[in-house]
Design an enzyme around this catalytic site. Structure first.
Site, PDB file in Angstrom:
ATOM      1  N   SER A  63     -37.295  62.402  29.146  1.00 47.05           N
ATOM      2  CA  SER A  63     -36.191  62.394  30.115  1.00 47.05           C
ATOM      3  C   SER A  63     -36.378  63.348  31.287  1.00 47.05           C
ATOM      4  CB  SER A  63     -34.875  62.738  29.411  1.00 47.05           C
ATOM      5  OG  SER A  63     -34.558  61.775  28.453  1.00 47.05           O
ATOM      6  N   LYS A  66     -36.292  61.754  34.598  1.00 46.32           N
ATOM      7  CA  LYS A  66     -35.069  61.175  35.163  1.00 46.32           C
ATOM      8  C   LYS A  66     -34.684  61.755  36.537  1.00 46.32           C
ATOM      9  CE  LYS A  66     -32.829  59.464  30.872  1.00 46.32           C
ATOM     10  NZ  LYS A  66     -33.929  59.454  29.911  1.00 46.32           N
ATOM     11  N   TYR A 188     -38.495  51.433  32.142  1.00 38.99           N
ATOM     12  CA  TYR A 188     -37.871  52.687  31.704  1.00 38.99           C
ATOM     13  C   TYR A 188     -38.799  53.469  30.776  1.00 38.99           C
ATOM     14  CZ  TYR A 188     -34.633  55.740  29.174  1.00 38.99           C
ATOM     15  OH  TYR A 188     -34.020  56.821  28.597  1.00 38.99           O
ATOM     16  N   TYR A 239     -27.919  66.751  28.105  1.00 33.42           N
ATOM     17  CA  TYR A 239     -27.152  65.983  27.126  1.00 33.42           C
ATOM     18  C   TYR A 239     -25.774  66.617  26.926  1.00 33.42           C
ATOM     19  CZ  TYR A 239     -31.956  64.539  26.408  1.00 33.42           C
ATOM     20  OH  TYR A 239     -33.241  64.115  26.603  1.00 33.42           O
ATOM     21  N   VAL A 257     -36.833  64.939  25.172  1.00 35.53           N
ATOM     22  CA  VAL A 257     -37.055  65.096  23.731  1.00 35.53           C
ATOM     23  C   VAL A 257     -38.511  65.407  23.390  1.00 35.53           C
ATOM     24  CG1 VAL A 257     -35.090  63.710  22.975  1.00 35.53           C
ATOM     25  CG2 VAL A 257     -37.318  62.618  23.336  1.00 35.53           C
TER      26      VAL A 257
END
Lengths: 303, 303, 303, 303
Positions: A63, A66, A188, A239, A257
């Site tokens: 992530s 992102k 993705y 998160y 992660v």
């Protein structure tokens, strides 16, 4: 600033935490990583790059890609993207599907999975190949043309994609998906499976500390839009622990992660820390502690 | 910095928004306020105070009292208070009771009603009179001993307290309430019903921009704890619009349904803006726009 | 029908389950009951009453009082009560506060706590004393004038009433409470704290099997309304296990945390079973098994 | 029983409601149906079949196929299927994804979409072709070999399957899907797209009124399992209106968005009513009213 001294002190200080926590285990390609690794790098706006520990070892960015995808989408399309995705913290992890249903398929923010799928879908529409677009940006900003995708990880993620497929289909049912779900999922996972080192990621994130100016001196984002990406990282980047991260670290940051965290100190530097052991909310245990120590030692929290 | 010039420019810029939105109408004492009012004040760390418009008109502070109550609780008891209340954004307004139930009576943060009731309860335990403790702090920091509680508002709130009573009893059912619910509610409404002007609030909030140092030079909070209060204001200070506020304004801020917003620029100044018309998420329409304009004109966003 | 033989066979069959499960322990007055008790009684529409085991031992009826309160409210006010409370299963226990919030303070049905508080509130308005009204009905229908309230239980419940107080205040915040919350709570706990035996409860419930005709031959409810009370018992009478109870037992039934269950076989009989050990969803372990055995042996499921 | 007279009286009584409500419009193939149609048929356990109005006009059965699929799964595999799907009412429509997430991919009951997808998946595993297995059962029990699938409807549903795909992928993410999602969806829509008349459906449902005995005298289900299917229809058969349906009609029933409702009166008859206009909860307006009238006129409610 004696970056090297500060980083060395941090590495010593968090040594006891390296290896604690839980390595991501939802796919074999991630679970096999050695947990006893720790690296940290800082790239400052004047061009200096420093690091200690395993700062040159590539890991799965997951992530952490992102904010780069978000920056690309804003660069291509401006603030119109906010019609399809919000910029509010999501509250709780558990709520993701609930909120998506309540809020008619518009995800809370671009850093939860649902929101990142919308950004990917948008980039598929505007670039034709979101995975490559993000990879190209990461290569160009880090100055490392050898950065590549770990295809084992990408394929393994695709084979375990049911939850993300559920999110994408739910958004599609509300008309918030422009491309076929399998295409969006593939793009993705492609960007999540990029492998980079702390050195590469800190360098690549530097434009966020330089008001949007890229490595080659051109501008990716306006100063105002860059601040806005940073604000979304601070409120939504870790998160369901964004409040805690802001409280302890006090910087815009985005975790993955794979154990990496990218943090930004506007007009000073970008930082990347990596250690695979995760806490219960999916953030690197030693990584968060290292960043907390960094702002304590330097006083460079944004607050 | 030519504060007076900046504030004058802001007032001109948001003029068209003053009077738009909806005045809080859940109790008569608030609904009768004239919506066509706007004031803004800035108090800088060097002692200057500037303002324009209705910046010396007292209004009902409501939730703007919450960071002061939090600072008092941290000053008295340190970080132990986080055992009873979290510091994460709540996600959605609608979720408040759900989350409280899911999370076993521990509210998400001290700036939603449930969390503010916990802080009040804690201050009742430690000071014996939370309402007076907060009022004393506001008087001392603003330098205005005439600040007082609008008893009509306090009584009217108590007469319409069923929702807050539900929250308090639910927390009590999980053992997270030390004093009787009616006592906590009375102390809570007392501090919400304080009337202050923008001038008073900006001045009173200055310790948050001065690393915890009070008007009299003594220290209320350590520098580290002060940064932490600011971080909670940024991530949780504007109800379910915290992400949007961070995106547009880029400052720690706390709003109230009276139409006031307190914002902090660390090491520079504290700001207070007031205009009674609220947007759908309970924040002053002209107030948020004025703060956005302020960071645009000065470049002083924390990002 | 050889009721005595059937009941004896059932008692033998469920013997191994008596004492299993968990006795309600949220108040001392309930937790001290001996778990190794079991009684079952049947009262048929022709006037026969049979029982085995501890069928004449009084126990705390708790929620088994709810259908009697509902019947009284319907008798007094007709179907207008459905403006204030629904008649749908609630889905999950955990949802109670969520649903109440979503559905603007109108509880799902009269057999969850929130709904029973509305019925109690309505009876306070129409009778002045809901506790006594329900007690009088139970005495008259059972033919036992000595039935009384266990004041220790009532007082103990009132001292642990925070969750019910939260529900009542939340409903009050939506305008769905006519009397002060403490008055409603007291009347509610009063009717829950009635002590009755299986014999008394089966006899008292007979009007539900006789199309609304009372012990004295007068009519409490029309045949149509009586069927409707039975339908609400079947779909909502056993907390979040209503579907499972309908599946296994196939009868309208209402359970209580005291370990009692009242069941109705239209035009045949009313049954009451009691054993204090509860399953995870709050229903008597041996009690549900005994009723399942009853419909298996007699074939008298409504399906 | 003068069925023909009763049905004629019902048709007259609900005439004013035919055409009210909203025809299902999520796919063109359903939205184009003429709303001014009404039919009702009764098939009794002695072999009589009666009907009035449009009782011989085929319509899209949609979810009325679900109890047949459930019966097949129970016939093939017995009560083991309850490991993969519950038998509790779902509470609210809006909750479906929430509950599925909370309850780890085990749907509440076999009559909500998620549960029906599990049953279909199970039948794909056990029969190889769930769509054909259900169609064969419907043909055999109705005695009409010409019953067929409306392929336009099936294809149109598949093209609008995102929400059901989201449910299926979410269950797959919890390991509760044995076959590929596209295969399950195709088999699911195939059985929903069957076209049958009231006459055919009432006749086909007769085994539920005959303790499991099929048209050819063989047994599909034991008497006990048949009662259990009926109990699930009563508590879960009409979406989020099951409590209201039990209250007003008092029979096990299963509705579909095509406007059909199948109802069962154990040991007496099966009924099917059809009128396309739906209420807000997806049940036929005139259909529910007709069934309510039927139990009022006959007194044959199960309560």
């Amino acid at each position: 600033m004696d970056y090297q001294g500060v980083l060395t002190e941090i590495a010593a200080s968090v040594k006891g935490l390296v290896g604690s926590g839980q390595v991501a285990d939802y796919i074999p390609a991630l679970s096999s990583v050695d947990p006893d690794q720790f690296g940290i790098a800082v790239a400052d706006v004047h061009g200096e790059v420093h690091g200690v520990g395993d700062w040159q070892v590539p890991f799965s960015v997951q992530s952490v890609s992102k904010p780069f995808a978000l920056a690309l989408a804003l660069a291509h399309s401006g603030e119109g993207i906010w019609r399809r995705v919000g910029r509010e913290p999501s509250g709780t992890a558990f709520n993701s599907l609930v909120q998506l249903e309540h809020e008619h398929g518009v995800p809370r923010n671009p850093f939860i999975n649902a929101g990142a799928l919308v950004i990917t879908d948008h980039l598929v529409t505007t670039t034709g190949d979101a995975g490559t677009a993000v990879l190209d940006l990461l290569r160009a900003e880090s100055g490392n043309p050898h950065i590549s995708v770990d295809e084992d990880v990408a394929i393994s993620e695709l084979a375990n994609a049911d939850r993300n497929a559920a999110l994408a289909h739910l958004m599609a049912s509300y008309g918030n998906m422009e491309n076929p779900v399998p295409v969006v999922l593939e793009n993705y996972f492609w960007q999540c499976a990029v492998r980079m080192s702390c050195r590469d990621l800190a360098t690549a994130g530097l434009f966020l500390a330089r008001e949007g100016v890229r490595a080659d001196g051109s501008r990716l984002l306006s100063g105002s839009l860059t601040k806005r990406v940073n604000s979304v990282m601070l409120t939504c980047g870790t998160y369901d622990a964004a409040g805690d991260f802001a409280y302890r670290v006090g910087l815009p940051g985005k975790s993955g992660v794979g154990g990496g965290i990218l943090a930004v100190i506007p007009n000073r530097c970008a930082l990347c820390v990596w250690s695979p052991g995760l806490d219960a909310r999916g953030n690197s245990v030693a990584g968060v502690a290292a960043l907390e120590e960094f702002t304590t030692l330097t006083g460079w929290s944004v607050f």
